[in-house]
Design a protein around this motif. Sequence first.
Motif, PDB file in Angstrom:
ATOM      1  N   SER A  59      88.837  27.084  69.551  1.00 38.36           N
ATOM      2  CA  SER A  59      87.820  26.158  70.055  1.00 38.36           C
ATOM      3  C   SER A  59      88.426  24.755  70.013  1.00 38.36           C
ATOM      4  O   SER A  59      88.738  24.231  68.939  1.00 38.36           O
ATOM      5  CB  SER A  59      86.571  26.247  69.174  1.00 38.36           C
ATOM      6  OG  SER A  59      85.615  25.313  69.605  1.00 38.36           O
ATOM      7  N   LEU A  60      88.598  24.123  71.195  1.00 37.90           N
ATOM      8  CA  LEU A  60      89.330  22.869  71.293  1.00 37.90           C
ATOM      9  C   LEU A  60      88.464  21.674  71.684  1.00 37.90           C
ATOM     10  O   LEU A  60      88.727  20.558  71.257  1.00 37.90           O
ATOM     11  CB  LEU A  60      90.461  23.010  72.312  1.00 37.90           C
ATOM     12  CG  LEU A  60      91.427  24.181  72.078  1.00 37.90           C
ATOM     13  CD1 LEU A  60      92.391  24.313  73.229  1.00 37.90           C
ATOM     14  CD2 LEU A  60      92.140  24.032  70.766  1.00 37.90           C
ATOM     15  N   ILE A  61      87.452  21.914  72.496  1.00 39.06           N
ATOM     16  CA  ILE A  61      86.634  20.823  73.030  1.00 39.06           C
ATOM     17  C   ILE A  61      85.166  21.157  72.802  1.00 39.06           C
ATOM     18  O   ILE A  61      84.736  22.291  73.035  1.00 39.06           O
ATOM     19  CB  ILE A  61      86.946  20.608  74.524  1.00 39.06           C
ATOM     20  CG1 ILE A  61      88.440  20.248  74.683  1.00 39.06           C
ATOM     21  CG2 ILE A  61      86.045  19.547  75.132  1.00 39.06           C
ATOM     22  CD1 ILE A  61      88.943  20.217  76.088  1.00 39.06           C
ATOM     23  N   ASP A  62      84.392  20.161  72.341  1.00 38.45           N
ATOM     24  CA  ASP A  62      82.973  20.413  72.072  1.00 38.45           C
ATOM     25  C   ASP A  62      82.148  20.375  73.363  1.00 38.45           C
ATOM     26  O   ASP A  62      82.670  20.132  74.452  1.00 38.45           O
ATOM     27  CB  ASP A  62      82.426  19.446  71.008  1.00 38.45           C
ATOM     28  CG  ASP A  62      82.354  17.998  71.462  1.00 38.45           C
ATOM     29  OD1 ASP A  62      82.383  17.723  72.687  1.00 38.45           O
ATOM     30  OD2 ASP A  62      82.271  17.122  70.589  1.00 38.45           O
ATOM     31  N   GLU A  63      80.858  20.620  73.239  1.00 35.02           N
ATOM     32  CA  GLU A  63      79.977  20.722  74.413  1.00 35.02           C
ATOM     33  C   GLU A  63      79.823  19.417  75.181  1.00 35.02           C
ATOM     34  O   GLU A  63      79.420  19.418  76.340  1.00 35.02           O
ATOM     35  CB  GLU A  63      78.621  21.261  73.965  1.00 35.02           C
ATOM     36  CG  GLU A  63      78.726  22.708  73.532  1.00 35.02           C
ATOM     37  CD  GLU A  63      77.575  23.152  72.646  1.00 35.02           C
ATOM     38  OE1 GLU A  63      76.624  22.390  72.444  1.00 35.02           O
ATOM     39  OE2 GLU A  63      77.660  24.292  72.152  1.00 35.02           O
ATOM     40  N   GLU A  64      80.113  18.277  74.537  1.00 34.40           N
ATOM     41  CA  GLU A  64      80.041  16.985  75.230  1.00 34.40           C
ATOM     42  C   GLU A  64      81.367  16.601  75.885  1.00 34.40           C
ATOM     43  O   GLU A  64      81.491  15.519  76.447  1.00 34.40           O
ATOM     44  CB  GLU A  64      79.616  15.879  74.253  1.00 34.40           C
ATOM     45  CG  GLU A  64      78.134  15.868  73.971  1.00 34.40           C
ATOM     46  CD  GLU A  64      77.849  16.248  72.525  1.00 34.40           C
ATOM     47  OE1 GLU A  64      78.660  15.903  71.648  1.00 34.40           O
ATOM     48  OE2 GLU A  64      76.824  16.900  72.295  1.00 34.40           O
ATOM     49  N   GLY A  65      82.381  17.457  75.752  1.00 32.55           N
ATOM     50  CA  GLY A  65      83.682  17.187  76.349  1.00 32.55           C
ATOM     51  C   GLY A  65      84.641  16.423  75.463  1.00 32.55           C
ATOM     52  O   GLY A  65      85.677  15.960  75.924  1.00 32.55           O
ATOM     53  N   ASN A  66      84.312  16.302  74.172  1.00 29.97           N
ATOM     54  CA  ASN A  66      85.176  15.595  73.222  1.00 29.97           C
ATOM     55  C   ASN A  66      86.148  16.567  72.568  1.00 29.97           C
ATOM     56  O   ASN A  66      85.759  17.666  72.170  1.00 29.97           O
ATOM     57  CB  ASN A  66      84.335  14.916  72.137  1.00 29.97           C
ATOM     58  CG  ASN A  66      83.368  13.914  72.716  1.00 29.97           C
ATOM     59  OD1 ASN A  66      83.734  13.104  73.552  1.00 29.97           O
ATOM     60  ND2 ASN A  66      82.126  13.994  72.288  1.00 29.97           N
ATOM     61  N   ASN A  67      87.394  16.128  72.453  1.00 29.64           N
ATOM     62  CA  ASN A  67      88.394  16.948  71.766  1.00 29.64           C
ATOM     63  C   ASN A  67      88.060  17.031  70.288  1.00 29.64           C
ATOM     64  O   ASN A  67      87.723  16.037  69.659  1.00 29.64           O
ATOM     65  CB  ASN A  67      89.787  16.353  71.949  1.00 29.64           C
ATOM     66  CG  ASN A  67      90.306  16.598  73.340  1.00 29.64           C
ATOM     67  OD1 ASN A  67      90.620  17.718  73.682  1.00 29.64           O
ATOM     68  ND2 ASN A  67      90.364  15.560  74.148  1.00 29.64           N
ATOM     69  N   LYS A  68      88.176  18.228  69.718  1.00 30.30           N
ATOM     70  CA  LYS A  68      87.894  18.433  68.299  1.00 30.30           C
ATOM     71  C   LYS A  68      89.069  18.042  67.411  1.00 30.30           C
ATOM     72  O   LYS A  68      88.895  17.826  66.224  1.00 30.30           O
ATOM     73  CB  LYS A  68      87.517  19.895  68.039  1.00 30.30           C
ATOM     74  CG  LYS A  68      86.193  20.298  68.656  1.00 30.30           C
ATOM     75  CD  LYS A  68      85.871  21.737  68.314  1.00 30.30           C
ATOM     76  CE  LYS A  68      84.519  22.161  68.839  1.00 30.30           C
ATOM     77  NZ  LYS A  68      84.216  23.553  68.460  1.00 30.30           N
ATOM     78  N   GLY A  69      90.252  17.983  67.979  1.00 32.03           N
ATOM     79  CA  GLY A  69      91.441  17.653  67.196  1.00 32.03           C
ATOM     80  C   GLY A  69      91.748  16.171  67.232  1.00 32.03           C
ATOM     81  O   GLY A  69      91.331  15.452  68.142  1.00 32.03           O
ATOM     82  N   PRO A  70      92.500  15.686  66.231  1.00 28.93           N
ATOM     83  CA  PRO A  70      92.877  14.276  66.199  1.00 28.93           C
ATOM     84  C   PRO A  70      93.945  13.960  67.235  1.00 28.93           C
ATOM     85  O   PRO A  70      94.752  14.807  67.595  1.00 28.93           O
ATOM     86  CB  PRO A  70      93.418  14.092  64.779  1.00 28.93           C
ATOM     87  CG  PRO A  70      93.906  15.444  64.387  1.00 28.93           C
ATOM     88  CD  PRO A  70      92.995  16.421  65.073  1.00 28.93           C
ATOM     89  N   GLY A  71      93.926  12.724  67.725  1.00 29.15           N
ATOM     90  CA  GLY A  71      94.941  12.269  68.661  1.00 29.15           C
ATOM     91  C   GLY A  71      94.380  11.289  69.660  1.00 29.15           C
ATOM     92  O   GLY A  71      93.170  11.063  69.728  1.00 29.15           O
ATOM     93  N   LEU A  72      95.274  10.689  70.456  1.00 33.87           N
ATOM     94  CA  LEU A  72      94.873   9.742  71.489  1.00 33.87           C
ATOM     95  C   LEU A  72      95.146  10.290  72.881  1.00 33.87           C
ATOM     96  O   LEU A  72      94.242  10.456  73.671  1.00 33.87           O
ATOM     97  CB  LEU A  72      95.590   8.405  71.297  1.00 33.87           C
ATOM     98  CG  LEU A  72      95.247   7.670  70.002  1.00 33.87           C
ATOM     99  CD1 LEU A  72      96.108   6.440  69.846  1.00 33.87           C
ATOM    100  CD2 LEU A  72      93.779   7.306  69.966  1.00 33.87           C
ATOM    101  N   SER A  73      96.403  10.571  73.185  1.00 33.24           N
ATOM    102  CA  SER A  73      96.716  11.161  74.484  1.00 33.24           C
ATOM    103  C   SER A  73      97.066  12.646  74.348  1.00 33.24           C
ATOM    104  O   SER A  73      96.911  13.414  75.286  1.00 33.24           O
ATOM    105  CB  SER A  73      97.844  10.403  75.162  1.00 33.24           C
ATOM    106  OG  SER A  73      98.996  10.423  74.363  1.00 33.24           O
ATOM    107  N   TYR A  74      97.528  13.042  73.178  1.00 35.27           N
ATOM    108  CA  TYR A  74      97.754  14.448  72.839  1.00 35.27           C
ATOM    109  C   TYR A  74      96.914  14.752  71.610  1.00 35.27           C
ATOM    110  O   TYR A  74      96.765  13.910  70.732  1.00 35.27           O
ATOM    111  CB  TYR A  74      99.237  14.725  72.538  1.00 35.27           C
ATOM    112  CG  TYR A  74     100.078  14.773  73.777  1.00 35.27           C
ATOM    113  CD1 TYR A  74     100.312  15.969  74.437  1.00 35.27           C
ATOM    114  CD2 TYR A  74     100.640  13.614  74.304  1.00 35.27           C
ATOM    115  CE1 TYR A  74     101.080  16.010  75.592  1.00 35.27           C
ATOM    116  CE2 TYR A  74     101.400  13.640  75.453  1.00 35.27           C
ATOM    117  CZ  TYR A  74     101.617  14.849  76.091  1.00 35.27           C
ATOM    118  OH  TYR A  74     102.374  14.888  77.232  1.00 35.27           O
TER     119      TYR A  74
END
Length: 154
Positions: A95-110
């Motif tokens: 699971s990488l991206i939440d339902e609002e389209g936000n990345n669950k992992g830390p980072g800026l461009s990656y």
Amino acid sequence: MRRNKIYIGLLLTVALALASCNRKTVYYHYEHAPVSGWEKTDVLDFYIPSVSAGTYREELGLRIDKSFPFMGLCLVIKQTILPSGYVHSDTLNCSLIDEEGNNKGPGLSYYQYNFHVNTLQLQDGDSLHITVKHNMKREIMPGISDVGIRLDKQ
């Protein structure tokens, strides 16, 4: 003044030496996947040289960029223990991206993710061959830059 510089230099050297030593990590390596598209038939290979007997935690690392088109990723991880030839396969649903389209992992461009794969019981002299491939309906998966394997002795 010179004495302070020596103390600071010595303190930094000791801090770096302690931070860089992790005796539990036996293997930690990433393989590059083309960000423009990781094909379903492309398999990433990891070879772990012989280890001592014990229990090991296997972890998968994943880096994606903003072009990744889905909320999750399904990976197939196949471990072959040598010399016995024992083969074990795992399917990992990431699971990488939440339902609002936000990345669950830390980072800026990656964005970086780590997932527990398996706990392995290995014998003296065992080595591992691990393969990773994606198992998505889409043949070419864009936005995945790197896939890694980490093996820690417990």
